[in-house]
Design a protein around this motif. Structure first.
Motif, PDB file in Angstrom:
ATOM      1  N   LYS A 125       0.856  -1.199   0.000  1.00 14.85           N
ATOM      2  CA  LYS A 125       0.000   0.000   0.000  1.00 14.85           C
ATOM      3  C   LYS A 125       0.885   1.240   0.000  1.00 14.85           C
ATOM      4  N   ILE A 126       0.458   2.248  -0.747  1.00 13.02           N
ATOM      5  CA  ILE A 126       1.255   3.483  -0.759  1.00 13.02           C
ATOM      6  C   ILE A 126       0.908   4.326   0.466  1.00 13.02           C
ATOM      7  N   LEU A 127      -0.359   4.357   0.818  1.00 12.21           N
ATOM      8  CA  LEU A 127      -0.756   5.071   2.044  1.00 12.21           C
ATOM      9  C   LEU A 127      -1.633   4.166   2.891  1.00 12.21           C
ATOM     10  N   SER A 128      -1.331   4.133   4.150  1.00  9.64           N
ATOM     11  CA  SER A 128      -2.157   3.357   5.075  1.00  9.64           C
ATOM     12  C   SER A 128      -2.393   4.181   6.343  1.00  9.64           C
TER      13      SER A 128
ATOM     14  N   ALA B 197     -11.306  16.267  16.453  1.00 13.59           N
ATOM     15  CA  ALA B 197     -11.516  16.852  15.118  1.00 13.59           C
ATOM     16  C   ALA B 197     -11.526  15.737  14.078  1.00 13.59           C
ATOM     17  N   VAL B 198     -10.728  14.729  14.322  1.00  9.15           N
ATOM     18  CA  VAL B 198     -10.720  13.514  13.497  1.00  9.15           C
ATOM     19  C   VAL B 198     -10.811  12.345  14.469  1.00  9.15           C
ATOM     20  N   ASP B 199     -11.793  11.491  14.253  1.00 11.20           N
ATOM     21  CA  ASP B 199     -12.059  10.474  15.268  1.00 11.20           C
ATOM     22  C   ASP B 199     -12.068   9.063  14.661  1.00 11.20           C
ATOM     23  N   GLY B 200     -10.897   8.488  14.571  1.00 14.12           N
ATOM     24  CA  GLY B 200     -10.782   7.095  14.150  1.00 14.12           C
ATOM     25  C   GLY B 200     -10.886   6.842  12.661  1.00 14.12           C
ATOM     26  N   ILE B 201     -10.277   7.702  11.884  1.00 12.79           N
ATOM     27  CA  ILE B 201     -10.335   7.507  10.414  1.00 12.79           C
ATOM     28  C   ILE B 201      -9.280   6.477   9.971  1.00 12.79           C
ATOM     29  N   SER B 202      -9.705   5.579   9.090  1.00 15.27           N
ATOM     30  CA  SER B 202      -8.786   4.599   8.504  1.00 15.27           C
ATOM     31  C   SER B 202      -8.996   4.601   6.993  1.00 15.27           C
ATOM     32  N   LEU B 203      -7.945   4.718   6.277  1.00 15.65           N
ATOM     33  CA  LEU B 203      -8.080   4.654   4.807  1.00 15.65           C
ATOM     34  C   LEU B 203      -6.782   4.162   4.191  1.00 15.65           C
TER      35      LEU B 203
ATOM     36  N   ILE C 146      -6.800   6.589  -7.267  1.00 20.48           N
ATOM     37  CA  ILE C 146      -7.068   7.978  -6.882  1.00 20.48           C
ATOM     38  C   ILE C 146      -8.182   7.909  -5.838  1.00 20.48           C
ATOM     39  N   VAL C 147      -7.869   8.412  -4.665  1.00 22.49           N
ATOM     40  CA  VAL C 147      -8.856   8.363  -3.574  1.00 22.49           C
ATOM     41  C   VAL C 147      -9.282   9.787  -3.220  1.00 22.49           C
ATOM     42  N   GLY C 148     -10.588   9.994  -3.182  1.00 17.45           N
ATOM     43  CA  GLY C 148     -11.105  11.323  -2.846  1.00 17.45           C
ATOM     44  C   GLY C 148     -11.638  11.353  -1.428  1.00 17.45           C
ATOM     45  N   ILE C 149     -11.469  12.495  -0.760  1.00 19.18           N
ATOM     46  CA  ILE C 149     -12.072  12.666   0.569  1.00 19.18           C
ATOM     47  C   ILE C 149     -13.147  13.737   0.439  1.00 19.18           C
ATOM     48  N   LEU C 150     -14.360  13.383   0.782  1.00 18.92           N
ATOM     49  CA  LEU C 150     -15.475  14.324   0.695  1.00 18.92           C
ATOM     50  C   LEU C 150     -16.015  14.626   2.090  1.00 18.92           C
ATOM     51  N   GLY C 151     -16.592  15.794   2.231  1.00 19.07           N
ATOM     52  CA  GLY C 151     -17.200  16.153   3.511  1.00 19.07           C
ATOM     53  C   GLY C 151     -17.552  17.627   3.496  1.00 19.07           C
ATOM     54  N   HIS C 152     -18.471  18.015   4.373  1.00 22.60           N
ATOM     55  CA  HIS C 152     -18.868  19.426   4.403  1.00 22.60           C
ATOM     56  C   HIS C 152     -17.771  20.247   5.092  1.00 22.60           C
ATOM     57  N   ASN C 153     -17.941  21.582   5.146  1.00 21.88           N
ATOM     58  CA  ASN C 153     -16.938  22.446   5.786  1.00 21.88           C
ATOM     59  C   ASN C 153     -16.796  22.071   7.260  1.00 21.88           C
ATOM     60  N   GLY C 154     -15.579  21.865   7.706  1.00 15.77           N
ATOM     61  CA  GLY C 154     -15.345  21.533   9.123  1.00 15.77           C
ATOM     62  C   GLY C 154     -15.526  20.059   9.433  1.00 15.77           C
ATOM     63  N   ALA C 155     -15.667  19.225   8.419  1.00 17.91           N
ATOM     64  CA  ALA C 155     -15.894  17.785   8.656  1.00 17.91           C
ATOM     65  C   ALA C 155     -14.624  17.088   9.153  1.00 17.91           C
ATOM     66  N   GLY C 156     -13.470  17.635   8.784  1.00 21.23           N
ATOM     67  CA  GLY C 156     -12.203  17.028   9.199  1.00 21.23           C
ATOM     68  C   GLY C 156     -11.335  16.591   8.027  1.00 21.23           C
TER      69      GLY C 156
ATOM     70  N   CYS D 125     -12.194   9.696  -9.232  1.00 20.19           N
ATOM     71  CA  CYS D 125     -11.731   8.805  -8.163  1.00 20.19           C
ATOM     72  C   CYS D 125     -12.061   7.334  -8.371  1.00 20.19           C
ATOM     73  N   ASP D 126     -11.155   6.515  -7.874  1.00 20.33           N
ATOM     74  CA  ASP D 126     -11.418   5.078  -7.845  1.00 20.33           C
ATOM     75  C   ASP D 126     -12.182   4.741  -6.566  1.00 20.33           C
ATOM     76  N   ARG D 127     -11.835   5.475  -5.513  1.00 26.11           N
ATOM     77  CA  ARG D 127     -12.569   5.280  -4.267  1.00 26.11           C
ATOM     78  C   ARG D 127     -12.822   6.638  -3.622  1.00 26.11           C
ATOM     79  N   VAL D 128     -13.942   6.720  -2.865  1.00 28.25           N
ATOM     80  CA  VAL D 128     -14.268   7.977  -2.196  1.00 28.25           C
ATOM     81  C   VAL D 128     -14.560   7.696  -0.723  1.00 28.25           C
ATOM     82  N   VAL D 129     -13.905   8.498   0.132  1.00 32.75           N
ATOM     83  CA  VAL D 129     -14.140   8.379   1.578  1.00 32.75           C
ATOM     84  C   VAL D 129     -14.944   9.606   2.002  1.00 32.75           C
TER      85      VAL D 129
END
Lengths: 564, 239
Positions: free
Chosen positions: B3-6, B21-27, B34-44, B204-208
């Motif tokens: 894996k390039i990023l874990s 602010a970030v609570d237990g994220i794993s990706l 190509i992995v995208g991170i989506l979320g509203h403003n202030g989501a982390g 993206c290939d995957r979206v978090v």
């Protein structure tokens, strides 16, 4: 053309809102938890010291000057007129320089102008609010200078009620004079500044030469004052020839001589009318010029401009990461005019400042106490001016702005990042202290061995200060959100470092000086004491502050997240 | 396949008594993804990215880049990553070329690779002769371009971008999207945050998706043709 710039009556309600906003912004700093109170106290203390010294010297000087008899006749009124005219002319020059800066900043370096141009705010209203702002700032300057000069002279000439009324009127009208003349100079001045904008080497040379020239002139003035004071009689200096030259020179000064005549009640009506006419014409002219400048500023802001030049270059040669970091530091400091001035130019001028002050002080101490204190004085002055120069290092971390975080994300260690900054400061301080030792040695104040001691202790103390300033900045750094992270406000850390540095120097240096004087008066040889005390103190402070810097450096560096 | 990023169980708070602010994220990011991170403003999103980049310290969890733990081997991990921040922070007193040379020195890019790499990136980002000018004279979009070029000078295995398309003109945006795909296809991985659902779905290939610092889903966009609709459904329902 934008309709907003067409002439129309100012809207008083909007004007009030704009002025209220400006006033709030001016005093908003006091609400900031990290407001630099120490810096403010320091500035007030410096102002009080400066004013007290000026008033003391001026009252003493005026007492003697007013007594001067020309061809055997004493004419207090004529002497007061000459004194006031000369002082007004100096104040006029100073206030014009200040007004140029204020007009330039208010009109051309204020991003709000662009924001307001998109709002339904009448152009005249906006212009008037800016004009009032400039006037009020100049009024403060006028109170500081004109009022102080007049009140200082009042007891010597036994001034009556008119003098005080005229003083008040002059203080209020003075800004019209300075602003009008400044408004004429602003545009040519901007052209000159634009010419220097990206010519960094030329800017550096010019600024340094001007600074050196200023200090040299200051030295010669002080030296002349010293000579006069040592001779203990000013009247030997003011011969009939000199007095005639002063009287002739005064007749050419405009507007100072009319204002001085008006204040002193010499042809009150004529001088008053001429002064009023000058003030009114100048006021009208100032309004016209600033209005023209304001339009130009608004248009240049909204239209944008490109003023950079292209030079195709090959990819720069490869460097090690540490060298690349040092080069980056150098570029940032050298290409930011405020940094370049406050560090490189001041560091280069430092030896001159030490030399001049030593030239003045050494002889005076020898004459007054009869003891040779050249080495001790040289050490104190080197530490003192070194401390002033190295306060810049208190921006070592904060001047990176938000790029501090980007550098954290790069594959370079905390030590590499911090020591690249220390290396640049150290290189500058070594150069400055070497020049200082050579100059002081060449001036005959110290011998070769003492010059080496001066250079070594100077560098060691500077290194201590650089270490402390850098580490403290890492603890308290606040990053500017301006483009490139340029710091525009003074930091409380700099004030702290100045105070700590000055106190240490006064205590240690004062003790050395005292020991030398007392020892010599009692017939003891204490040369070795100066050598050993200064060297031991320098080495100890160097070791202490180096440990302070490197202790848990990486942890502190990676944990610092003040801006986020 | 390595894996390039874990990222495992990442937790971050800004003050001891503040909420996570970030609570237990794993990706994870695999080569070619190509992995995208989506979320509203202030989501982390930005906090997660800044922790990965090493700009912010974090309390719990592990982050590995190309097998290197960012806490144990920070320099090796960072050498394998290129990043573009959301605020386009850059040393504006340098010229574009000086800034790129600075980055090439920091990342120890071979002398022989510098000119060809700059030429390639210049073709994609179209900075032209502006690269010889002071960065302080650049527009917002041009600063974004120099940041992107700089982040790729050392051809990193992991390319991390925080809101990369902000300020770019449509032509450059299209060119960047095309380049991102090509770059990932060379065996590298890309992680980026965005507000633009269409762009994320297309690239993206995957979206978090992150909400209040928590990871709410990890969608594989390659599974079937209905994934864009699924992404919108999850995104809007989770907000």
């Amino acid at each position: 053309m934008n309709n907003k710039f067409k002439d129309s009556a100012p809207d008083i309600a909007t004007l009030r809102v704009l002025l209220k906003k400006q006033a709030k912004e001016t005093f908003s700093g006091f609400k900031d938890k990290k407001f630099d109170y120490l810096g403010l106290i320091l500035k007030i203390a410096i102002y009080i010291c400066f004013t007290a010294t000026f008033v003391f010297m001026f009252v003493r000087f005026s007492g003697v000057y007013l007594d001067i008899k020309l061809y055997g006749v004493q004419d207090i009124s004529a002497r007061a007129y000459e004194m006031l005219t000369v002082l007004y002319e100096v104040v006029f020059l100073l206030t014009v320089i200040g007004a140029v800066g204020q007009i330039n900043h208010t009109l051309f370096h204020n991003d709000e102008n662009m924001l307001f141009s998109a709002m339904p705010i009448n152009g005249s209203t906006l212009f008037l609010s800016r004009l009032i702002s400039i006037y009020l700032k100049q009024l403060i300057v006028s109170i500081i200078f004109v009022f102080t000069v007049n009140i200082s002279l009042a007891p010597s000439i036994h001034a009556g009620a008119w003098y005080y009324v005229a003083t008040l009127l002059t203080t209020v009208f003075w800004p019209f004079l300075s602003i009008s003349v400044a408004s004429l100079i602003v545009l040519p001045m901007r052209k000159v500044l634009e010419f220097f904008k990206n010519r960094f080497v030329l800017s550096f040379v010019c600024v340094t030469v001007m600074l050196a020239g200023g200090f040299t002139a200051y030295y010669f003035v002080l030296n002349a004052v010293k000579q006069i004071l040592l001779k203990d009689d000013l009247r030997y200096f003011f011969t009939e020839k000199v007095m005639n030259s002063i009287a002739e020179g005064v007749s050419f000064t405009v507007p100072a001589r009319f204002v001085a005549g008006f204040v002193l009640g010499r042809d009150t009506l004529v001088n008053g009318l001429i002064s009023l006419a000058i003030a009114l014409v100048c006021a009208g002219f100032a309004v016209l010029m600033i209005k023209l400048l304001f339009r130009k500023a608004m248009q240049s802001k909204t239209q944008g401009r490109s003023d950079f030049e292209r030079k195709k270059k090959a990819f720069p040669k490869r460097r090690s990461p540490f060298t690349a970091l040092i080069k980056k530091e150098f570029i940032i400091v050298f290409r930011t005019s405020s940094y370049m001035f406050s560090y490189f130019s001041v560091a280069l001028i430092m030896p001159l400042m030490v030399f001049f002050c030593l030239s003045l002080g050494d002889n005076m101490v020898k004459t007054l106490v009869g003891v040779d204190t050249s080495l001790e004085l040289a050490l104190i002055l080197t530490m003192l001016f070194g401390a002033i120069t190295n306060t810049f290092c208190a921006t070592n971390i904060s001047r990176d702005g938000m790029m501090f975080y980007c550098v954290k994300a790069m594959p370079v260690s905390a030590k590499q990042v911090v020591f690249s900054k220390i290396a640049l400061c150290l290189f500058t301080t070594v150069l400055s202290n070497l020049l200082n030792a050579v100059l002081v040695g060449a001036g005959g104040f110290v011998n070769v061995g003492e010059a080496v001691l001066l250079a070594v202790t100077g560098v060691l103390f500077a290194f201590s200060q650089i270490c402390y300033a850098t580490r403290a900045d890492m603890k308290f750094a606040r990053f500017s959100d301006s483009d490139g992270g340029e710091i525009s406000q003074s930091s409380d850390l700099i004030s702290q470092i100045i105070v700590i540095g000055f106190l240490s120097i006064i205590i240690c240096g004062g003790a050395l000086l005292y020991l030398n004087v007392q020892g010599n008066l009692k017939g003891m040889k204490i040369e070795n004491v100066t050598w050993s005390v200064s060297l031991v103190a320098a080495i100890l402070s160097c070791v202490f502050f180096y440990i302070y810097l490197v202790r848990k450096l990486a942890t502190k560096y990676y944990e610092f997240s003040g801006g986020y | 396949m390595e894996k390039i990023l874990s990222v495992k169980g990442l937790r971050k708070k800004y003050a001891p008594k503040a909420p996570w602010a970030v609570d237990g994220i794993s990706l994870e990011c695999n080569p070619g993804e190509i992995v995208g991170i989506l979320g509203h403003n202030g989501a982390g999103k930005s906090t997660t990215i800044k922790c990965i980049e090493g700009m912010l310290p974090f309390e719990e969890g592990t982050i590995e880049i190309c097998g290197y733990d960012v806490k144990k081997h920070p320099l090796k991990a960072k050498s394998n990553m290129g990043f573009v921040t959301d605020n386009h922070a850059v040393f504006s007193k340098m010229t574009g070329l000086e800034y790129l040379a600075f980055l090439a020195d920091i990342y120890k890019v071979e002398t022989s690779q510098r000119e060809p790499r700059l030429e390639e990136l210049q073709r994609v980002f179209g900075l032209g002769d502006k690269v010889y000018d002071l960065i302080s004279s650049y527009s917002h979009g041009m600063k974004q371009k120099i940041c992107m070029i700089g982040s790729l000078m050392h051809a990193p295995g992991l390319w991390v971008l925080d809101e990369p398309m902000t300020g770019l003109d449509p032509m450059t945006m299209k060119s960047v999207e095309k380049f991102m795909r090509e770059y990932a296809d060379r065996g590298n991985a890309i992680l980026f945050s965005s507000h633009n659902l269409t762009s994320v779905a297309k690239l993206c290939d995957r979206v978090v998706i992150i909400k209040h610092g928590n990871q709410v889903c990890d969608l594989d966009m390659r599974e079937d043709g209905e994934q864009q609709a699924r992404l919108e459904e999850v995104f809007f329902n989770e907000q």
